[in-house]
Design an enzyme around this catalytic site. Sequence first.
Site, short mmCIF file in Angstrom:
data_model
loop_
_atom_site.label_atom_id
_atom_site.label_comp_id
_atom_site.label_asym_id
_atom_site.label_seq_id
_atom_site.Cartn_x
_atom_site.Cartn_y
_atom_site.Cartn_z
N SER A 137 -25.79 -35.18 59.27
CA SER A 137 -24.77 -35.27 58.21
C SER A 137 -24.63 -33.98 57.41
CB SER A 137 -25.13 -36.38 57.23
OG SER A 137 -25.30 -37.60 57.90
N SER A 141 -18.98 -34.13 56.22
CA SER A 141 -18.93 -34.95 57.45
C SER A 141 -20.05 -35.98 57.45
CB SER A 141 -19.01 -34.07 58.70
OG SER A 141 -20.16 -33.27 58.68
N TYR A 243 -23.17 -34.26 71.01
CA TYR A 243 -22.40 -35.46 70.66
C TYR A 243 -23.02 -36.70 71.31
CZ TYR A 243 -18.49 -38.74 71.15
OH TYR A 243 -17.72 -39.85 71.15
N ARG A 254 -30.25 -47.60 64.80
CA ARG A 254 -29.65 -48.73 64.07
C ARG A 254 -30.46 -50.01 64.21
NH1 ARG A 254 -23.83 -46.38 65.69
NH2 ARG A 254 -23.82 -44.94 63.94
N GLY A 351 -34.90 -63.51 33.98
CA GLY A 351 -34.94 -62.25 33.24
C GLY A 351 -36.00 -61.28 33.74
N GLU A 374 -27.11 -44.16 58.62
CA GLU A 374 -26.98 -44.36 60.08
C GLU A 374 -25.72 -45.14 60.44
OE1 GLU A 374 -30.28 -44.88 62.61
OE2 GLU A 374 -31.67 -43.90 61.24
C1 LIG Z 1 -30.85 -42.08 51.48
C2 LIG Z 1 -30.05 -41.49 52.61
C3 LIG Z 1 -30.71 -41.05 53.74
C4 LIG Z 1 -29.98 -40.47 54.79
N1 LIG Z 1 -30.66 -39.94 55.87
C5 LIG Z 1 -29.97 -39.21 56.79
C6 LIG Z 1 -30.65 -38.48 57.82
O1 LIG Z 1 -31.88 -38.53 57.92
N2 LIG Z 1 -29.93 -37.72 58.67
C7 LIG Z 1 -28.57 -37.62 58.60
O2 LIG Z 1 -27.97 -36.91 59.40
N3 LIG Z 1 -27.87 -38.30 57.63
C8 LIG Z 1 -28.54 -39.08 56.74
N4 LIG Z 1 -27.87 -39.76 55.73
C9 LIG Z 1 -26.41 -39.65 55.67
C10 LIG Z 1 -25.71 -40.97 55.99
O3 LIG Z 1 -25.81 -41.24 57.36
C11 LIG Z 1 -24.26 -40.87 55.47
O4 LIG Z 1 -24.34 -40.92 54.06
C12 LIG Z 1 -23.41 -42.00 56.01
O5 LIG Z 1 -23.17 -41.82 57.38
C13 LIG Z 1 -22.07 -42.09 55.27
O6 LIG Z 1 -21.46 -40.85 55.17
P1 LIG Z 1 -20.88 -40.36 53.75
O7 LIG Z 1 -21.97 -40.49 52.77
O8 LIG Z 1 -20.29 -39.01 53.95
O9 LIG Z 1 -19.75 -41.41 53.39
P2 LIG Z 1 -18.24 -41.37 53.90
O10 LIG Z 1 -18.18 -41.15 55.35
O11 LIG Z 1 -17.47 -40.44 53.02
O12 LIG Z 1 -17.77 -42.87 53.61
C14 LIG Z 1 -17.34 -43.32 52.33
C15 LIG Z 1 -16.76 -44.72 52.50
O13 LIG Z 1 -15.61 -44.67 53.37
C16 LIG Z 1 -15.77 -45.62 54.40
N5 LIG Z 1 -15.15 -45.09 55.64
C17 LIG Z 1 -15.24 -43.83 56.15
N6 LIG Z 1 -14.59 -43.76 57.31
C18 LIG Z 1 -14.06 -44.98 57.55
C19 LIG Z 1 -13.29 -45.55 58.60
N7 LIG Z 1 -12.91 -44.82 59.67
N8 LIG Z 1 -12.92 -46.84 58.52
C20 LIG Z 1 -13.29 -47.60 57.45
N9 LIG Z 1 -14.05 -47.13 56.43
C21 LIG Z 1 -14.42 -45.83 56.49
C22 LIG Z 1 -17.28 -45.81 54.58
O14 LIG Z 1 -17.56 -47.04 55.18
C23 LIG Z 1 -17.76 -45.69 53.14
O15 LIG Z 1 -17.70 -46.94 52.51
C24 LIG Z 1 -28.57 -40.37 54.70
C25 LIG Z 1 -27.92 -40.85 53.57
C26 LIG Z 1 -28.63 -41.37 52.52
C27 LIG Z 1 -27.88 -41.81 51.28
#
Ligand SMILES: Cc1cc2nc3c(=O)[nH]c(=O)nc-3n(C[C@H](O)[C@H](O)[C@H](O)COP(=O)(O)OP(=O)(O)OC[C@H]3O[C@@H](n4cnc5c(N)ncnc54)[C@H](O)[C@@H]3O)c2cc1C
Length: 390
Positions: A137, A141, A243, A254, A351, A374
């Site tokens: 991430s 992206s 990819y 997952r 509470g 994920e």
């Molecule tokens: C505590 C934590 C640990 C993590 N660990 C890792 C890690 O080890 N490695 C790593 O690579 N990443 C990691 N991540 C990143 C995580 O995988 C991403 O935060 C996640 O994939 C969502 O991406 P985003 O935060 O950019 O949200 P966004 O992609 O911006 O999404 C925001 C909202 O839009 C919705 N949305 C987006 N696209 C669509 C669509 N096409 N259709 C419908 N709804 C949509 C989503 O469901 C969400 O509700 C971690 C995140 C956190 C918070």
Amino acid sequence: MQATENREPAARPLTTLSEDEKLFQSTVRKFARDEIRPYVREMDEAGVFRKEILQRFFALGLMGVEIPEEYGGPGGTFFQAILAVEELSAVDPSAGVIVDVQNSICNSALLRWGSAAQKEHYLPRLAENTVASYALSEAGSGSDAFAMAARAEEAGGEFRLNGRKLWITNAAEAGLFVLFANANPAAGYKGITAFLVERDFPGFRVGKKEDKLGLRASSTCELILDDCRVPRENVLGEIGQGYKIAMETLNEGRIAIGAQMVGLGRAALEHATAYAKQRKQFGKAIAEFQGVQFDLARMATEIEAARLLVYNAARLRDASLPFLKEAAMAKYYGSEVAERAASKAVEIHGGVGVTKDYPVEKLYRDAKIGRIYEGTSNIQLLTIAKKLLG
Ligand SMILES: Cc1cc2nc3c(=O)[nH]c(=O)nc-3n(C[C@H](O)[C@H](O)[C@H](O)COP(=O)(O)OP(=O)(O)OC[C@H]3O[C@@H](n4cnc5c(N)ncnc54)[C@H](O)[C@@H]3O)c2cc1C
């Protein structure tokens, strides 16, 4: 009707464990209760995971469950890794995610895609003392992970990586990063390449650590790649195969997040049940009120259903059968159930449920991330719908 003696043996119930699995499960359960539980609150407040517990993970073989004995691992199954994540998460979901990321996405990427030399070099370390992170991430992206901006340019037998990664679990402790960057942006997602990046490679830095709502003891950090030099032999799989590697490893990951959420939901149910039996109102234990009993019964049913999805997906993975839809369902449903169970457990405590004197407020905070990382719940639903609609 077939004669009894000619019948095929019945398939084993999903929750029936082999003797090895039972022993493994009870060992991890005891370890989590005896050696992690006393520190859960302290680690949550400090936002730091204790080094001694990490060392115990390695000593018990929990950081390399599937790593074969020839590389110093116990040579277990993916299902065992899932059992470990569930048991650890029932005590501390932060402990669960550390083991989850190591096994289900980092080790498994190396086991599946690593060259003989890479396996020889890295698997013994991953089994013995090296924490791993999975860096896909970026700020721009997340759900659209393959729109990443990180770039890899080849020059003089090595790659130079530039960009930033965000939200990287285990990054504060990790020595090895399975990291994705685009080596051929003109080819779009087909340029994405996976690299094995060591923490002390020149130009690599672990940046800011996030201060989070939940899973506070699990580190989540930014990574900075500033002309980071990676030898060509550290490309995982082929150039442009990133990819596929990311998609396939995350499918396995997952299932493990589903297991983390089952463990968390189980903890919520256990705490709520114990409290309902001892808390008295209107002259009797609140567990004697049918309204409370129905809440507990609903929680138990949903957690059991989530566990069946998780175990089925894990057994399919170990049997080398397709599990894409099943993994998405396990993660989607497990995270929904855990969030509901944690919320209900807080309510059953009344509470005191929102105070730090009881463990359920932490479970409520820890549950939220299950629907985000994920692949968010919407992304899981997209995967399930794609399989349904063809
Ligand atoms: C505590 C934590 C640990 C993590 N660990 C890792 C890690 O080890 N490695 C790593 O690579 N990443 C990691 N991540 C990143 C995580 O995988 C991403 O935060 C996640 O994939 C969502 O991406 P985003 O935060 O950019 O949200 P966004 O992609 O911006 O999404 C925001 C909202 O839009 C919705 N949305 C987006 N696209 C669509 C669509 N096409 N259709 C419908 N709804 C949509 C989503 O469901 C969400 O509700 C971690 C995140 C956190 C918070």
